[in-house]
Design an enzyme around this catalytic site. Structure first.
Site: not given
Lengths: 616, 616
Positions: B118-119, B254, B364, B389
């Site tokens: 997850s970039l 890709h 966060e 949050f």
């Protein structure tokens, strides 16, 4: 255009300060000091710079104002009272259960486009609102007020990039640089050079001003109007608590109301002394009257699904085709994607409607945030990415719920059925995340026909909706005349001899059908239900199935057990006293071939057969 | 120190290319082209720049490498094979269910600290890993390789700010600027000036190099070592697919493996021609041997809770005090907060252990990401903020689960019981989010004593844990000798005449006790359970209670129904055939006083009494 009077604006700022202090004191909580730092900014915007009809906040050509620093809500409310939308006395109801003047702004109020209060989101919504002006060919400008602490949120920089990419010169941000966060000084305090360097590097026209100097603010806003081909950021140096000598610029006053009585009275007295005597009243600039034709929406023209029963089509691919078709009959529909349009198949929409497609690169937060803004201004946005990466925007989705916006999310490549890419790419919590938004429609079709029908349904649904699509190709299961209302289900197998109910959804529908076939050869009949609408769920059909099968209900889902199909069904049948056995993915999965994984993690036909035999 | 030979490094790069192509072709999927662009960077790092023991990837003084662009996994695996950790033939098992060489890296592999794929997350973890070097007083350096598309993720800029704030000159990022995303060119393509301007503005020592020029890369890494007081970002201009003339720099490749057979054979042949003849072998630099004393961990020294029964203490405040105490007996414990330390009460920890407290400002994502990195290197991090949050970091929490890291999250101010601040500040989906992480301990204490005990339990728990704390003060309910194992519960009221079981948690425990009192006066006895551990949940006690009360089980929670207490209890008792009635918040709430809200949204004592009467 009315004359701009600086003394009048000074007085407006003072009035906003007084109202913010008074309202928070009366409420006994809230954030007066963050209002005080922004008073000149808000006064200059509302009573000189912006063009809007104060009696009609939803006028489509009004300039828009987004309070990204949502905790300064009292000054926003005070501004609209000052503008004449409602009586000033209302402000004293701040934060009470019997008013819409909540602790942080929500669209329960006519002048609020999106709920704020989670920092770094308002600017993303503002990007969407500015994009919308282009969409409806309006000259309205979008203003967004941020706090400086807020710049720590990465989403702010996602918005920074996207606004540059779309050359949003109709967007003007203002940062109230008061140097103080909640718990201590911000990272950069009043170092305006550090802050300005960032915005300049992100390509924004960047201006630094004294945020308490009204002529300087007016000049900055004027310059922003002339910045062609890029957005403007006005960095306004301010003091938190400005106007109250005991508090001004002091740490430790965040989110503290003044005590009613002497403390508040003294503060109000100090502020009242700041009124300029004999100044004229401010005059609000009205927007131009527009006679825009209504947007074209004609679902009667939508063709019927043309898939052939049994053909293999991935629901993600059917989704892309359906979205393109819906875009043809509904001009309000727009699509956004996060650099995976050739996987989600939103590129089919882009090809058909290039002007209504927004590439957001790998920035899911601003994608959903911009969709919120677009939806708030009348578009019907479909943001899409891999379902797992929607978790990146979970807080934006939460705030979309609080904003009651008409956003239609799609997550593709859900579950372990994606196979070899491994757990980082497998959404196994998205259904739970979306079911956690009250009134969000949560849809998970198993075939191309139901997908096509449900895309049209979600576009016409009023409110938030989510569709989960799958990577593998699945057989077309439904005929072209089947209808798929939101809240419905399809009973795919049933007989008078059914001994258990198996509820599947998406890819597991086919595992359930395989299990049916295997059990059938053994003389065991099961009912099979496709619960394509997880929220609202078809409780009546499920309860009836439970009643017909002695309360034996088994759910099977390509998802973790928490908050997914099993929980949804369980709650739906609880009133009838039925318990639900849940087959779901119960550990962190790994890479492998889809069928290997369905089997390893307990959601294949084999496991359904075992579960049925166990409950008999 | 071994001699650095550029021809040797060129050959290493070629070997990595060959291995990446071969493995993805064999797997039939994966991302060869993104490996090809990074080959010189990885070769220069692994076989010249970094000091590490290739036979002991977890050596605490090894330089660390984080592959933030996780889809380039094949080249990471190839590098470790080339370094000698495992046989090269293993690479051909890529993406198979019988290997840990997954599609994207996970810590199932000894040389992976945190899962990526997850970039924008790897760089956040790298910040934590670099902070850890300071914590354990090691000279190891941290290297993190990003893709250029990844820079669109806001979390990258959160990491940018935080690394600057902590002056992490032991951190070196490298961006593989190949100009191509998945679906099209990246926003800035090969515009190195645009990219460099951003990193310079964020205060990083910024270098631009040709990413296929090994001497230039070596010089940049050398310069990075000398950059004092700030991190370095090396921007490496590359071509996606480099080395294969038919693909090099071309869009549309890709995530596509070459076809086995001729296409792959031709590619390997073209690469093999790129070997420099007669070059020496590379030599890996070993880290210095350290004799660091073990970290001090002595829970026997932890004092017993000293609260007085009936005293009013908010669990968030008890949490802060408990965390400070745990920090005293366990040196591994560190705390992180996102500018709300005076609300979460992590400031109590900061006061006691200032060197082990990390202020992350309002960011966060990097807070949780840095915690992942710290945990991966032996710390026991407690990141905290308002529970609502934490949704901002939902994707990081998801990846924490996949990383099996020892992170202890805390969310304060949960639920409608916070009152006037309104829905944007009310976490009503956090329990669901955390229960969606397999094996994450999910804890929600109702009083100060259970909070104190559970903070110590979560610190000692191996793996992810979450504690939800509340804003309002609640009475101390448990004595100092009560124990609270993870997975347990407390039965607060029971008799032989109980007609229903009411399960509460957190603030609703007290509503359940009030309901008990009201019903008692009417001669109706109920069982009241405090289910402080929602995951794992105390199924045995709940089933026994169901059996004792005719299967009448009612849950009540300050949370939405999806994925919370009701669903957890429901699943726990499903095997016994019991259905569960759930009292929960079922719409978007609004501002108001806490007690007004509990009543309005159906989770107060009054509603529990009604629910009990309804099931009788």
């Amino acid at each position: 255009m009315g004359e701009i009077s600086v003394p009048a604006l000074r007085n407006a700022a003072t009035q906003l300060r007084i109202d913010s202090v008074r309202a928070t004191s009366e409420a006994g909580s809230g954030h007066p000091t963050t209002c005080l730092s922004a008073a000149e900014i808000v006064a200059a915007l509302f009573f000189a710079e912006m063009r809007y009809d104060p009696k009609a906040p939803q006028n489509p050509d009004n300039d828009r104002f987004v309070l990204s620093k949502g905790h300064a809500a009292p000054i926003l409310y005070a501004a609209w009272a000052e503008a004449g939308l409602f009586p000033r006395e209302e402000l004293l109801k701040l934060r009470r259960i019997d008013t819409d003047l909540e602790g942080h702004p929500t669209p329960r109020l006519s002048f609020v486009d999106v709920a704020t209060g989670s920092l770094g989101q308002g600017i993303c919504a503002a990007v969407g609102i500015a994009l919308n002006a282009r969409r409806i060919k309006s000259d309205y400008r979008t203003y967004v007020l941020l706090g400086d602490g807020e710049m720590a949120e990465g989403s702010v920089w996602e918005a920074g990039n996207l606004a540059l990419h779309y050359k949003l010169d109709n967007l003007c941000g203002i940062i109230d640089v008061n140097g103080l966060g909640q718990s201590q000084a911000t990272q950069f305090d009043h170092d305006m050079d550090q802050i300005a360097a960032r915005w300049k590097a992100f390509g924004w026209h960047t201006l630094v001003v004294d945020g308490h100097d009204i002529p300087a603010l007016l000049a900055a806003f004027k310059e922003a109007r002339t910045a062609s081909g890029r957005p403007t950021m006005v960095l306004a140096r301010t003091l938190k608590g400005k106007g109250l000598s005991a508090i001004e610029g002091k740490d430790g006053w965040h989110g503290k109301a003044l005590k009613k009585g002497k403390e508040t009275d003294d503060a109000i007295a100090e502020l009242e002394k700041q009124f300029v005597p004999n100044a004229p009243r401010t005059v609000i600039q009205q927007p131009p009257i527009s006679n825009r034709p209504a947007e074209r929406v004609d679902y009667a023209k939508l063709p019927k699904p043309a898939y052939k029963l049994g053909d293999l089509v991935a629901t993600r691919e059917a989704w892309g085709a359906a979205l393109a078709a819906v875009g043809t009959v509904d001009e309000r529909v727009v699509a956004l994607d996060a650099d995976v349009k050739n996987s989600t198949f939103s590129d089919k929409f882009e090809k058909a409607h290039p002007d209504r497609f927004f590439e957001d690169f790998i920035a899911e937060q601003v994608m959903v945030g911009a969709a919120m803004g677009l939806a708030a201004r009348g578009a019907v946005p479909f943001p899409s990415t891999f379902a797992c990466f929607l978790t990146r925007a979970a807080d934006f989705i939460r705030m979309s719920g609080i904003s009651f916006v008409n956003v239609k999310l799609t997550g593709s490549h859900a579950g372990i059925s994606i196979g070899e890419d491994g757990p980082s790419q497998m959404a196994l919590e998205d259904l739970s995340m979306m079911r956690s938004v009250p009134d969000c429609a949560v849809l998970y079709p198993c075939d191309a026909v139901s997908t096509e029908r449900l895309v049209a349904a979600m576009a016409q649904h009023k409110g938030l909706a989510y569709m989960r699509t799958s990577r593998p190709k699945t057989p077309v299961t439904y005929g072209p005349d089947e209808v798929f209302p939101i809240g419905g289900s399809k009973t795919l197998r049933q007989s008078g001899e059914d001994v258990a109910t198996v509820v599947g959804v998406g890819v597991t529908v086919f595992e359930a059908l395989k299990a049916y076939d295997q059990l059938f050869t053994q003389g065991v009949h099961i009912r099979v239900i496709d619960a394509y609408s997880l929220q609202p769920i078809d409780a009546a059909t499920l309860v009836a199935a439970g009643e017909a099968t002695k309360g034996r209900i088994i759910t099977v889902e390509d998802h973790y057990p928490s908050g997914g199909l099993g929980d949804a069904v369980s709650e739906a049948v609880a009133s009838a006293g039925f318990a639900v056995r849940r087959l779901a993915v119960r550990e962190i999965p790994r890479s492998g071939q889809p069928e290997e994984l369905l089997d390893r993690y307990g959601i294949s036909a084999k496991h359904i057969v075992e579960a049925v035999k166990k409950v008999l």
